[in-house]
Structures are given as C-alpha cells and as structure tokens.
Design an enzyme around this catalytic site. Structure first.
Site, PDB file in Angstrom:
ATOM      1  CD1 TRP A  41      -3.010   1.421   0.877  1.00  0.00           C
ATOM      2  CD2 TRP A  41      -1.423   2.447   2.058  1.00  0.00           C
ATOM      3  NE1 TRP A  41      -3.482   2.674   1.202  1.00  0.00           N
ATOM      4  CE2 TRP A  41      -2.519   3.328   1.929  1.00  0.00           C
ATOM      5  CE3 TRP A  41      -0.311   2.870   2.772  1.00  0.00           C
ATOM      6  CZ2 TRP A  41      -2.527   4.604   2.486  1.00  0.00           C
ATOM      7  CZ3 TRP A  41      -0.314   4.147   3.324  1.00  0.00           C
ATOM      8  CH2 TRP A  41      -1.410   4.999   3.185  1.00  0.00           C
ATOM      9  CG  HIS A  42       3.315   2.419   3.306  1.00  0.00           C
ATOM     10  ND1 HIS A  42       2.717   1.433   4.055  1.00  0.00           N
ATOM     11  CD2 HIS A  42       3.248   3.552   4.066  1.00  0.00           C
ATOM     12  CE1 HIS A  42       2.315   1.939   5.204  1.00  0.00           C
ATOM     13  NE2 HIS A  42       2.616   3.213   5.247  1.00  0.00           N
ATOM     14  N   GLY A  43       3.838   1.765  -1.319  1.00  0.00           N
ATOM     15  CA  GLY A  43       4.562   2.098  -2.540  1.00  0.00           C
ATOM     16  C   GLY A  43       4.701   0.923  -3.473  1.00  0.00           C
TER      17      GLY A  43
END
Length: 465
Positions: free
Chosen positions: A323-325
């Site tokens: 989700w973060h990257g």
C-alpha cells in the site's frame, strides 16, 4: 496545496470565516465545504478531480443499490465497487510495477519482451480516499452503516480537505454523521485546534525537513561513509518520517477542529513503545485499524490457531508495505515488520500500563532502534540502493564516527517535549503555565518555523502514497 505554505495560511482562515458564516444553513455549509475541498485538491492538478468524483458517485450509488440483507445481490454490488476502486488504484499506482516485475520474471527464462513503460501521473492521496470509499461500501454491506441519501454530505466525507491527501483514513460511522448535523462554533475546540496546527507545523518544518536534508546527504552515495553513518541515517529517517507524517496528521486534525469536526488520532507517541506490537498500535493508527477491520478479521484474525494467526499477520503487513509504494523495498519493509511483530502476537504477554515510565526507557530505545533499521528499506530508492546500504552496514568500516552529528540538537529537545507531554493527545494541548510563558512558547515555535522555512522546505513524504 500544502499545509506548510503561505497559500494554505490564507486558504484556511478564509474557509473558517465563510464556513461559520453559513452555520445556520447546513446544506449550503456542506456545499461550500465540498467546493473548498475540491479547490484544495485541484490546486495540484484539477484533472485528477474526475477520479475523486468517479469514486464518490460509484460508492454513493452502490450503497443505495444494496438492500441491506447481505444477499447475493448486495454481495455483487459491493464486490463490483471494491473491484472498481481497487482497479483505479492499481492502474495509477501499480501498473508499471507489475509490468516491470513480470518483465524481470520473464527475463529469468531468457525472454526479454520490449514493453514500453507507461508514464502515468500518480494522483495525490489516491490510496487514502480509495480506502475510505471501500470502507464505506463494506460497512454498508455488513450493516455497520446505513447508506446516506445526502450526496453532498457523502462527497464531503470522501473529499474533506484536511484529511483528503494523507489521512487519517476515516470510517463513515465516525465522520459522515458529523456532516449530517448542524454544528455550533466552540471557542475552546478552536483554540486547541490552533495549538495542534502550530505543533504539527513545528514538527514538519523544524524537525522533519531538517532531518531530511541530512538523510539525503548520507544516503545519496552510501559507499562514501562507514557503517555507523548508515545506522545514523536510519535513525534520522525514522525521526524524519515520524515528525513529517504525524506533523501532517496534527495539522489535519487541528484544521478540522477549527470547523468543530473531530478526526481520529493517527499517532500516539509510537517511539515510547515498549515492543513492536505496542508500536504498531500507536503508529499510523487509522491505516492499521483499516487493515485489522477489513483484512485481518475477515481472514480469521487470531481465532484460528497460532499458525493461521501468524499467516494473517504476514498477509496484513505485506499488503501494508505494498500500500505504501509500488516497489519491492516496501514489500520487504512490510514483511520484516510482520516478522518482528509475530512473537508479540502469537505468544501471551502481560498487560502493560498505558504510558511508558522511566524504567521502560531501555525497552523503548531497543524498539525504536529495530523500527528505525527496518525503515531503511522504506527510504531506499529501489532494491539496488537498499543492497548498497545493507552492504555498508555489514561490511563497511566501523572506525569512523557517524557523519552529520548536528541533528542531535533537534532530536533531543523534540523527544524531551514529547516525553513530558505524552499523556496528552499532543504535547502543547494543555500547558499548565502562566499565560505569558505559554505565549512565549507559541511565539518561539512560530519564530522557529519561520526561520527553518527560509532554509529549506520539502513536500510531505506521504503525499506520494
């Protein structure tokens, strides 16, 4: 529009006065708030407003089409909207990542397709408002929330400008009802909001941006430094991202308080945690709550035995990393954090007090150090860069002192203030000091923000997610 700009310093007071000028007309107040939120977001790229409107209308319409009986009809509508929103997110955020990973996999078998890289602009905050829309769909499907017919109020729930770009990720059960009822101006709430904005700006401009400069210098070419410098860079980046992201959250929550709207806390002094489980209960609270409610619990949570619990934890943290990257470094970051958390999830532990004491400092320092070292994967510019940093940390010289020791002048006062105020939502929420002393502190923070902003300024880190 960024929080730490003069543009926002003009935008927020204007919204504040016009918003309260419409306090007797709820529909017009919400319509104005929606327009202000779209202006705030469109300041970056007005073309991306189409995506928010598509997410808003599809999610609003889906909820109205559901009957509330969890039938196959409801399941189809809910699944369709979730797939649509995740599909939009995947196209804009993960398409090139998936393409590159697949091309690399084919290359291992001697197949080298010449597929072009697509130049797709990542919309700011798409991960945040997409997850907020999905939570509403699932809450309505499960019967935890009733679908609203007020399309303007729902659109404000999706696009509310303080938390639109980087959260907190709010559930409709908490935030949406606040747009469906009239609000009265509360002076004390507004004052606390101003203090929280001030503290958030101080964390971002004075601490985070200063740390960022030194982190960039140290990690630009890891082989120019020894192992202690790389460890120091990991510590500085942990402080940077905490001050940056929690600073954003403070400004967002404080801005909402000016409008008498309550957002949930997103951080609770995570670096004073005594183990990794407690840290993840205090770090990015809204995201971890989202994963717990919509991924961990549906997978069975901790009710299915230790091995299944461990599997569920690893699924959650791998998805959190992704989700973060869109890079394998984020997946690695998530998986390692999951592994560090497992012993505290599957093994029984005694109940701890709510706040750490002086006796807990050794455990707090160890937990922070582990967290900081794992965060190096979060900061690395790809697998190759991460490999270089790890190579220096393992095989580099230990004879050199860490480069750039100046940040200690920021870190020590910052953590002392946080430690003293750790029993409050934020350290300067209530200052038990004479009025003159309080105002000296406020003006001192403003002066520090002004001087630091002249030197350097950087975008909030979580804007890229």
């Amino acid at each position: 529009m960024q929080f730490d700009t003069y543009t926002y310093a003009l935008f927020l007071p204007l919204v504040f006065f016009l918003y309260w000028g419409l306090r007797n007309h709820l529909k017009w107040q919400n319509l104005f708030l929606l327009a202000a939120s779209y202006v705030f977001y469109g300041w970056w790229n007005w073309r991306m407003l189409g995506l928010i409107i598509l997410t808003t209308l599809s999610t609003y319409g889906t909820a109205l089409m559901m009957r509330g009986d969890r039938s196959g009809h409801d399941r189809a509508w809910a699944a369709g909207n979730v797939v649509l929103n995740l599909g939009i997110l995947c196209v804009f955020k993960y398409l090139n990542f998936l393409r590159g990973s697949f091309v690399h996999l084919l290359g291992l078998f001697g197949i080298n397709p010449d597929w072009p890289t697509l130049h797709i602009l990542l919309p700011v905050g798409i991960s945040f408002y997409t997850f907020q829309a999905i939570s509403y769909t699932l809450d309505v499907y499960r019967g935890d929330a009733k679908p609203t017919r007020d399309v303007v109020a729902f659109a404000v729930y999706i696009a509310f400008f303080p938390q639109l770009v980087a959260g907190p990720i709010e559930r409709a059960t908490h935030l949406l009802p606040q747009f469906l009822r009239r609000k009265e101006f509360d002076y004390d709430t507004a004052v606390v909001g101003m203090r929280q904005i001030l503290w958030g700006l101080a964390k971002k401009v004075i601490v985070a941006d200063s740390m960022g400069y030194y982190v960039d210098q140290l990690l630009r070419n890891p082989y120019d430094y020894g192992a202690p410098s790389m460890i120091w860079a990991g510590i500085l980046f942990a402080v940077q991202i905490y001050a940056d992201f929690s600073g954003y959250s403070d400004i967002a929550i404080g801005s909402a308080r000016l409008l008498n709207i309550r957002l949930q806390p997103n951080f609770c002094y995570p670096f004073f945690s005594r183990n990794m489980k407690e840290l993840w209960q205090r770090w990015h609270i809204s995201l971890m709550t989202w994963f717990r409610l919509y991924v961990y619990f549906p997978l069975g949570g901790s009710r299915c035995g230790k091995w299944r619990t461990a599997f569920n934890v690893m699924i959650v943290f791998s998805l959190s990393g992704l989700w973060h990257g869109a890079d394998w470094t984020f997946v690695i970051w998530g998986l390692v954090n999951g592994l560090l958390l497992l012993p505290y999830v599957v093994l029984p532990r005694r109940q701890m007090s709510e706040h750490a004491s002086w006796r807990d400092l050794p455990r707090c320092l160890l937990t922070f150090f582990l967290f900081a070292m794992v965060f190096i994967a979060f900061r690395a510019d790809g697998i190759t860069h991460l490999g270089q940093i790890c190579d220096v940390m393992i095989n580099g010289s230990w004879s050199q002192c860490p480069a750039y020791g100046q940040p200690i002048l920021y870190i020590v006062p910052f953590f002392i203030i946080e430690w003293v105020g750790r029993r409050q939502e934020f350290p300067i929420m209530r200052l038990p000091l004479p009025t003159v002393m309080r105002w000296i502190i406020y003006w001192g923070l403003l002066a520090g923000i002004a001087m630091a902003s002249l030197d350097r300024s950087a975008q909030f880190i979580y804007f890229q997610f």
